[in-house]
Design an enzyme around this catalytic site. Structure first.
Site, mmCIF file in Angstrom:
data_model
loop_
_atom_site.group_PDB
_atom_site.id
_atom_site.type_symbol
_atom_site.label_atom_id
_atom_site.label_comp_id
_atom_site.label_asym_id
_atom_site.label_seq_id
_atom_site.Cartn_x
_atom_site.Cartn_y
_atom_site.Cartn_z
ATOM 1 N N HIS A 88 0.819 -1.222 0.000
ATOM 2 C CA HIS A 88 0.000 0.000 0.000
ATOM 3 C C HIS A 88 0.853 1.273 0.000
ATOM 4 O O HIS A 88 0.378 2.333 -0.399
ATOM 5 C CB HIS A 88 -0.986 -0.020 1.165
ATOM 6 C CG HIS A 88 -2.194 -0.848 0.864
ATOM 7 N ND1 HIS A 88 -3.475 -0.444 1.097
ATOM 8 C CD2 HIS A 88 -2.301 -2.079 0.295
ATOM 9 C CE1 HIS A 88 -4.322 -1.381 0.699
ATOM 10 N NE2 HIS A 88 -3.638 -2.396 0.231
ATOM 11 N N ASP A 108 8.285 5.064 -0.605
ATOM 12 C CA ASP A 108 8.936 6.150 0.121
ATOM 13 C C ASP A 108 8.482 6.283 1.573
ATOM 14 O O ASP A 108 8.885 7.215 2.271
ATOM 15 C CB ASP A 108 8.696 7.481 -0.614
ATOM 16 C CG ASP A 108 7.211 7.825 -0.738
ATOM 17 O OD1 ASP A 108 6.360 7.034 -0.230
ATOM 18 O OD2 ASP A 108 6.886 8.862 -1.348
ATOM 19 N N HIS A 214 -1.164 -13.016 -0.668
ATOM 20 C CA HIS A 214 -2.417 -13.311 0.041
ATOM 21 C C HIS A 214 -2.361 -14.673 0.738
ATOM 22 O O HIS A 214 -3.255 -14.999 1.514
ATOM 23 C CB HIS A 214 -3.606 -13.199 -0.922
ATOM 24 C CG HIS A 214 -3.983 -11.770 -1.224
ATOM 25 N ND1 HIS A 214 -4.859 -11.415 -2.224
ATOM 26 C CD2 HIS A 214 -3.593 -10.603 -0.646
ATOM 27 C CE1 HIS A 214 -4.991 -10.084 -2.233
ATOM 28 N NE2 HIS A 214 -4.233 -9.574 -1.303
ATOM 29 N N ASP A 232 -6.258 -18.488 2.571
ATOM 30 C CA ASP A 232 -6.041 -19.928 2.361
ATOM 31 C C ASP A 232 -6.068 -20.628 3.723
ATOM 32 O O ASP A 232 -6.201 -19.964 4.758
ATOM 33 C CB ASP A 232 -4.783 -20.229 1.528
ATOM 34 C CG ASP A 232 -3.468 -20.050 2.287
ATOM 35 O OD1 ASP A 232 -3.484 -19.833 3.520
ATOM 36 O OD2 ASP A 232 -2.401 -20.143 1.644
ATOM 37 N N THR A 234 -3.709 -22.204 5.227
ATOM 38 C CA THR A 234 -2.428 -22.199 5.947
ATOM 39 C C THR A 234 -1.912 -20.759 6.023
ATOM 40 O O THR A 234 -0.911 -20.412 5.399
ATOM 41 C CB THR A 234 -1.395 -23.102 5.238
ATOM 42 O OG1 THR A 234 -1.337 -22.710 3.848
ATOM 43 C CG2 THR A 234 -1.768 -24.572 5.341
HETATM 44 C C1 HEM Z 1 -5.225 -6.701 -7.285
HETATM 45 C C2 HEM Z 1 -4.476 -6.382 -6.275
HETATM 46 C C3 HEM Z 1 -4.903 -6.501 -4.843
HETATM 47 C C4 HEM Z 1 -6.145 -6.358 -4.284
HETATM 48 C C5 HEM Z 1 -7.454 -6.010 -4.975
HETATM 49 C C6 HEM Z 1 -5.996 -6.621 -2.881
HETATM 50 C C7 HEM Z 1 -7.019 -6.546 -1.954
HETATM 51 C C8 HEM Z 1 -6.913 -6.889 -0.624
HETATM 52 C C9 HEM Z 1 -7.998 -6.845 0.325
HETATM 53 C C10 HEM Z 1 -9.408 -6.367 0.015
HETATM 54 C C11 HEM Z 1 -7.519 -7.288 1.513
HETATM 55 C C12 HEM Z 1 -8.300 -7.451 2.814
HETATM 56 C C13 HEM Z 1 -8.301 -6.169 3.626
HETATM 57 C C14 HEM Z 1 -9.198 -6.338 4.827
HETATM 58 O O1 HEM Z 1 -10.411 -6.425 4.645
HETATM 59 O O2 HEM Z 1 -8.673 -6.437 5.962
HETATM 60 C C15 HEM Z 1 -6.122 -7.609 1.319
HETATM 61 C C16 HEM Z 1 -5.299 -8.100 2.291
HETATM 62 C C17 HEM Z 1 -3.957 -8.334 2.112
HETATM 63 N N1 HEM Z 1 -3.211 -8.056 0.986
HETATM 64 FE FE1 HEM Z 1 -3.955 -7.552 -0.813
HETATM 65 N N2 HEM Z 1 -4.703 -6.919 -2.606
HETATM 66 C C18 HEM Z 1 -3.989 -6.838 -3.771
HETATM 67 C C19 HEM Z 1 -2.636 -7.014 -3.920
HETATM 68 C C20 HEM Z 1 -1.768 -7.292 -2.900
HETATM 69 C C21 HEM Z 1 -0.326 -7.317 -3.035
HETATM 70 C C22 HEM Z 1 0.419 -7.023 -4.316
HETATM 71 C C23 HEM Z 1 0.184 -7.643 -1.813
HETATM 72 C C24 HEM Z 1 1.597 -7.801 -1.371
HETATM 73 C C25 HEM Z 1 2.613 -8.084 -2.157
HETATM 74 C C26 HEM Z 1 -0.952 -7.842 -0.927
HETATM 75 C C27 HEM Z 1 -0.848 -8.237 0.379
HETATM 76 C C28 HEM Z 1 -1.931 -8.403 1.236
HETATM 77 C C29 HEM Z 1 -1.824 -8.971 2.568
HETATM 78 C C30 HEM Z 1 -0.562 -9.538 3.209
HETATM 79 C C31 HEM Z 1 -3.089 -8.914 3.115
HETATM 80 C C32 HEM Z 1 -3.510 -9.383 4.517
HETATM 81 C C33 HEM Z 1 -3.408 -8.256 5.508
HETATM 82 C C34 HEM Z 1 -3.764 -8.731 6.900
HETATM 83 O O3 HEM Z 1 -4.170 -9.895 7.085
HETATM 84 O O4 HEM Z 1 -3.640 -7.899 7.819
HETATM 85 N N3 HEM Z 1 -2.108 -7.606 -1.619
HETATM 86 N N4 HEM Z 1 -5.784 -7.346 0.016
#
Ligand code: HEM
Ligand SMILES: *[C@@H]1O[C@H](CO)[C@@H](O)[C@H](O)[C@H]1NC(C)=O
Ligand SMILES: *[C@@H]1O[C@H](CO)[C@@H](O)[C@H](O)[C@H]1NC(C)=O
Ligand SMILES: *[C@@H]1O[C@H](CO)[C@@H](O)[C@H](O)[C@H]1NC(C)=O
Length: 359
Positions: A88, A108, A214, A232, A234
């Site tokens: 982000h 940054d 994810h 997932d 795990t």
């Molecule tokens: C099409 C691109 C992406 C979309 C639409 C997306 C969307 C989301 C959404 C909606 C969540 C859940 C937020 C919540 O409700 O708490 C999430 C969680 C997360 N995303 Fe993505 N994401 C994208 C790409 C990425 C990328 C590129 C990374 C890292 C390289 C990433 C890492 C994560 C991680 C680690 C979580 C879990 C955060 C937590 O459990 O606290 N995501 N993402």
């Protein structure tokens, strides 16, 4: 025995001396050696007394403040939030804005430095990790971008199976808050998401490799009635099970599928890359490391930074932690033996663990 690790690191011929993966853990494993020469006993955690590059010396302590103080050496909620935070922060970069000379996002740390940025809806869920990381730039006299992106690299390593991504330091302070409207929404169609990642400089393959982060994610805000469900089964292991389970129309208990992730697994533009990673940890690791490294450098040039990968602990090789009954032959996902897993964490993350682990 620590010596042998450093000799290997010095002899590494790749552009970055990134540590390799762990050998068979002390408890014994069914798999073969991961290719680390004579193997490593002890923690495999580089010690500042053996620092190679003087610029990297302060980063050993910063590493411990993050890996120990925030993550307690484990793939818990702070680690998964830090992986998302890295995205982000950097994911507001735009080649189009750069070409137009307009205020741009970048890797940054603006998400740490400007209190307004993390309050945006799209950053919901990141407020806690931001409040934990925000004091570190002033405490250590380093830039917020370096803190956010070292935290992202260490968070991946906190997750067993997570690879070592080159760790660069020396980013300058942010010059502006990130522009709005650039982070992806899970309801966006695939073509829009692919175009947005292309504007960050990512190929479809990069995007699909990165989305595998994810593997350690949970959702809270997409559907609050299903808060804390993971992507997932795990969630504390950095494996390819996210790809396998997202592709399968069966919904597994306790898991939640983002519409965008399901769409990536079926859309003809993205599904070949999505399928390519299923059950192939090595292929995914290689593509993920390249893409995450690129993400951590958006808006910067590696030539202006210092590679401090020497501070990184070994990656925990999950293929040596499989249950005895699991052949582990691709394209099946490894089934991890929890006893071997914990023994590996105790050995290779030893100095950061606390008696009561983070959730
Ligand atoms: C099409 C691109 C992406 C979309 C639409 C997306 C969307 C989301 C959404 C909606 C969540 C859940 C937020 C919540 O409700 O708490 C999430 C969680 C997360 N995303 Fe993505 N994401 C994208 C790409 C990425 C990328 C590129 C990374 C890292 C390289 C990433 C890492 C994560 C991680 C680690 C979580 C879990 C955060 C937590 O459990 O606290 N995501 N993402
Ligand atoms: C680092 O190395 C020094 C000298 O070899 C040793 O005294 C110290 O205990 C080591 N620290 C850790 C955390 O292993
Ligand atoms: C989700 O997890 C957090 C801690 O990680 C907890 O405080 C919260 O109550 C949980 N919410 C639900 C609905 O289980
Ligand atoms: C989908 O998942 C179910 C339940 O785990 C499993 O029985 C089935 O074989 C899977 N399908 C495919 C095509 O892998």
């Amino acid at each position: 025995m620590m010596r042998s690790f450093f000799v290997l690191a010095l002899l590494a011929t790749s552009t970055h001396a990134v540590p390799q993966t762990t050998p068979v853990p002390a408890s014994g494993g069914s798999g073969g050696n991961s290719g680390q020469g004579g193997g490593v006993t002890g923690s495999g955690i580089p010690n500042v007394t053996d620092a190679q590059n003087p610029t990297c010396i302060p980063w050993y302590g910063i590493r411990d403040a993050i890996m120990g103080g925030l993550f307690q050496g484990r793939c818990g909620d702070n680690a998964r939030a830090a992986v998302r935070l890295a995205f982000h922060d950097a994911g507001t970069f735009s080649l189009a804005l750069q070409a137009a000379g307009l205020p741009n996002g970048a890797a940054d740390g603006s998400i740490l430095a400007d209190p307004l940025e993390v309050q945006r809806d799209e950053n919901n869920g990141l407020q806690n990790i931001v409040s934990l990381l925000a004091p570190l730039p002033a405490q250590f006299g380093v830039s917020p971008g370096d803190i956010v992106h070292l935290a992202g690299v260490l968070a991946v390593l906190a997750c067993p199976g997570g690879p070592a991504i080159p760790a660069f330091v020396g980013r300058t302070a942010p010059t502006n808050i990130a522009p709005t409207g650039l982070l992806p929404n899970p309801e966006d169609p695939v073509d829009k998401l692919v175009a947005r990642f292309a504007d960050m400089g990512f190929s479809v393959r990069d995007l699909i490799a990165l989305i595998g982060a994810h593997t350690t994610g949970k959702q809270r805000f997409v559907d609050p009635t299903q808060a804390n469900k993971s992507f997932d089964t795990t969630v504390d292991i950095w494996d390819t099970r996210f790809y396998t389970e997202t592709s399968n129309t069966t919904a597994l208990p306790g898991t939640f599928k983002l519409d965008s992730d399901v769409a990536f697994s079926t859309d003809p533009t993205t599904s070949p890359d999505f399928s390519r990673f299923i059950g192939h940890q090595n292929i995914w690791t290689s593509d993920y490391v390249d893409a995450h490294e690129k993400m951590s450098l958006l808006g910067f040039s590696a030539n202006d930074l210092t590679d401090c990968s020497e501070i990184l602990p070994l990656s925990i090789d999950i293929t040596t932690l499989e249950e005895a009954t699991n052949g582990g032959k691709p394209p099946t996902d490894p089934v991890i033996d929890p006893v071997k897993l914990e023994a590996a964490v105790q050995q290779f993350r030893s100095i950061w663990l606390v008696p009561t682990p983070a959730t």
